[in-house]
Motif scaffolding. Structure first.
Motif, PDB file in Angstrom:
ATOM      1  N   GLU A 189       0.768  -1.311  -0.049  1.00 16.91           N
ATOM      2  CA  GLU A 189       0.052   0.161  -0.058  1.00 16.91           C
ATOM      3  C   GLU A 189       0.875   1.268   0.072  1.00 16.91           C
ATOM      4  O   GLU A 189       1.723   1.354   0.918  1.00 16.91           O
ATOM      5  CB  GLU A 189      -0.707   0.150   1.160  1.00 16.91           C
ATOM      6  N   ASP A 190       0.591   2.344  -0.879  1.00 18.85           N
ATOM      7  CA  ASP A 190       1.157   3.469  -1.138  1.00 18.85           C
ATOM      8  C   ASP A 190       0.426   4.410  -0.176  1.00 18.85           C
ATOM      9  O   ASP A 190      -0.737   4.244   0.133  1.00 18.85           O
ATOM     10  CB  ASP A 190       1.396   3.885  -2.640  1.00 18.85           C
ATOM     11  N   GLY A 191       1.204   5.117   0.268  1.00 20.61           N
ATOM     12  CA  GLY A 191       0.826   6.350   1.483  1.00 20.61           C
ATOM     13  C   GLY A 191       1.664   7.339   1.906  1.00 20.61           C
ATOM     14  O   GLY A 191       3.009   7.255   1.485  1.00 20.61           O
ATOM     15  N   PRO A 192       1.498   8.319   2.814  1.00 20.43           N
ATOM     16  CA  PRO A 192       2.318   9.158   3.338  1.00 20.43           C
ATOM     17  C   PRO A 192       3.611   8.584   4.217  1.00 20.43           C
ATOM     18  O   PRO A 192       3.189   7.525   4.544  1.00 20.43           O
ATOM     19  CB  PRO A 192       1.231  10.268   4.233  1.00 20.43           C
ATOM     20  N   HIS A 193       4.565   9.260   3.997  1.00 21.08           N
ATOM     21  CA  HIS A 193       5.834   8.668   4.988  1.00 21.08           C
ATOM     22  C   HIS A 193       6.274   9.858   5.720  1.00 21.08           C
ATOM     23  O   HIS A 193       5.778   9.908   6.885  1.00 21.08           O
ATOM     24  CB  HIS A 193       6.842   8.276   3.968  1.00 21.08           C
ATOM     25  N   LEU A 194       6.657  11.008   5.083  1.00 21.65           N
ATOM     26  CA  LEU A 194       7.140  12.358   5.904  1.00 21.65           C
ATOM     27  C   LEU A 194       6.153  13.475   5.009  1.00 21.65           C
ATOM     28  O   LEU A 194       6.862  14.052   4.261  1.00 21.65           O
ATOM     29  CB  LEU A 194       8.478  12.478   5.929  1.00 21.65           C
ATOM     30  N   PRO A 195       5.088  13.353   5.057  1.00 23.04           N
ATOM     31  CA  PRO A 195       4.240  14.265   4.249  1.00 23.04           C
ATOM     32  C   PRO A 195       4.661  15.695   4.302  1.00 23.04           C
ATOM     33  O   PRO A 195       4.442  16.359   3.360  1.00 23.04           O
ATOM     34  CB  PRO A 195       2.879  14.105   4.893  1.00 23.04           C
ATOM     35  N   GLU A 196       5.228  16.343   5.449  1.00 22.41           N
ATOM     36  CA  GLU A 196       5.513  17.640   5.505  1.00 22.41           C
ATOM     37  C   GLU A 196       6.734  18.093   4.604  1.00 22.41           C
ATOM     38  O   GLU A 196       7.265  19.045   4.127  1.00 22.41           O
ATOM     39  CB  GLU A 196       5.971  18.164   6.801  1.00 22.41           C
ATOM     40  N   LEU A 197       7.449  16.574   4.113  1.00 21.34           N
ATOM     41  CA  LEU A 197       8.685  16.968   3.405  1.00 21.34           C
ATOM     42  C   LEU A 197       8.386  16.380   1.862  1.00 21.34           C
ATOM     43  O   LEU A 197       9.061  16.438   0.946  1.00 21.34           O
ATOM     44  CB  LEU A 197       9.813  16.093   3.614  1.00 21.34           C
ATOM     45  N   GLY A 198       6.885  16.335   1.692  1.00 24.38           N
ATOM     46  CA  GLY A 198       6.292  15.618   0.318  1.00 24.38           C
ATOM     47  C   GLY A 198       6.899  14.040   0.188  1.00 24.38           C
ATOM     48  O   GLY A 198       6.999  13.931  -0.898  1.00 24.38           O
ATOM     49  N   LEU A 199       7.075  13.430   1.111  1.00 23.42           N
ATOM     50  CA  LEU A 199       7.741  12.019   0.850  1.00 23.42           C
ATOM     51  C   LEU A 199       6.570  10.908   1.101  1.00 23.42           C
ATOM     52  O   LEU A 199       5.939  11.154   2.068  1.00 23.42           O
ATOM     53  CB  LEU A 199       8.871  11.672   1.974  1.00 23.42           C
ATOM     54  N   THR A 200       6.597   9.904   0.342  1.00 20.14           N
ATOM     55  CA  THR A 200       5.713   8.857   0.522  1.00 20.14           C
ATOM     56  C   THR A 200       6.497   7.506   0.805  1.00 20.14           C
ATOM     57  O   THR A 200       7.639   7.506   0.615  1.00 20.14           O
ATOM     58  CB  THR A 200       4.788   8.738  -0.921  1.00 20.14           C
TER      59      THR A 200
END
Length: 209
Positions: A189-200
């Protein structure tokens, strides 16, 4: 290396197990605030995916949080209902913070050049490696090491961040593991990783049949 360079910048270009462990020792004091400020979402996503596939067995299933760091995945696992969690990490600085959380039954460090073998990690029905097998952390071969240590029926829940998904060596390591006839892919499943840095990131759960 400038003094104003962030650990996020440093981690993706640090290589070698000893240098990586030293970097995480240095990062330990501010790691939680750094990744928390970036909205670190992957541990909770992994914990949720593992709880979902284990179903009613989740609360009683002993889990090894491999590369537990400061314990953020342990916090997520506890919130998802897991009650028997052990943690290990090559960074003494990181695991000291994890121990202080009073979440883990047991914690231990290991030499990154000599990771714990099946006699230790083969006893767990579930192993979690949140953000561990990735560029700037554990090398690709750790995936096969962890998978080969699973007993039949056990699961490995882990993540690949965006940088790792673009790295041919890590993708080849995943392909080799998935080529095992006993390997069952239960979650991808794809999703947010470090969303404030734009990383998934992509969360995986593999079961060894």
């Amino acid at each position: 290396m400038g003094d104003d360079e962030s650990f996020f910048d440093k981690v993706y270009r640090t290589t070698g197990p000893r240098d990586i462990a030293a970097l995480y020792d240095d990062w330990a004091a501010q790691y939680d605030s750094d990744v928390g400020g970036a909205g670190y979402a992957t541990p909770a996503r992994i914990a949720s995916a593992l709880a979902r596939v284990l179903g009613a067995d989740a609360p009683a299933a002993p889990v090894l949080d491999y590369g537990c760091g400061t314990g953020l995945a342990g916090v997520a696992l506890k919130a998802a209902g897991f009650a028997a969690i052990d943690g290990c990490d090559p960074s003494e600085g990181m695991i000291e913070k994890a121990r202080a959380l009073d979440i883990y039954r047991e914690t231990f460090t290991f030499n990154p050049l000599d990771p714990p073998g099946a006699q230790v990690i083969g006893i767990y029905p579930a192993i979690v490696a949140a953000g561990v097998i990735s560029v700037g952390a554990a090398p690709p071969e750790v995936l096969a090491h962890l998978y080969s240590s699973l007993a039949p029926g056990a699961r490995l829940a882990f993540s690949y961040n965006g940088h790792t998904l673009e790295d041919p060596a890590y993708m080849a390591a995943l392909d080799r593991v998935r080529a095992d006839r006993d390997c069952v892919l239960e979650v991808a499943e794809d999703g947010p990783h470090l969303p404030e840095l734009g990383l998934t990131s992509r969360v995986f759960v593999l079961r060894r049949a």
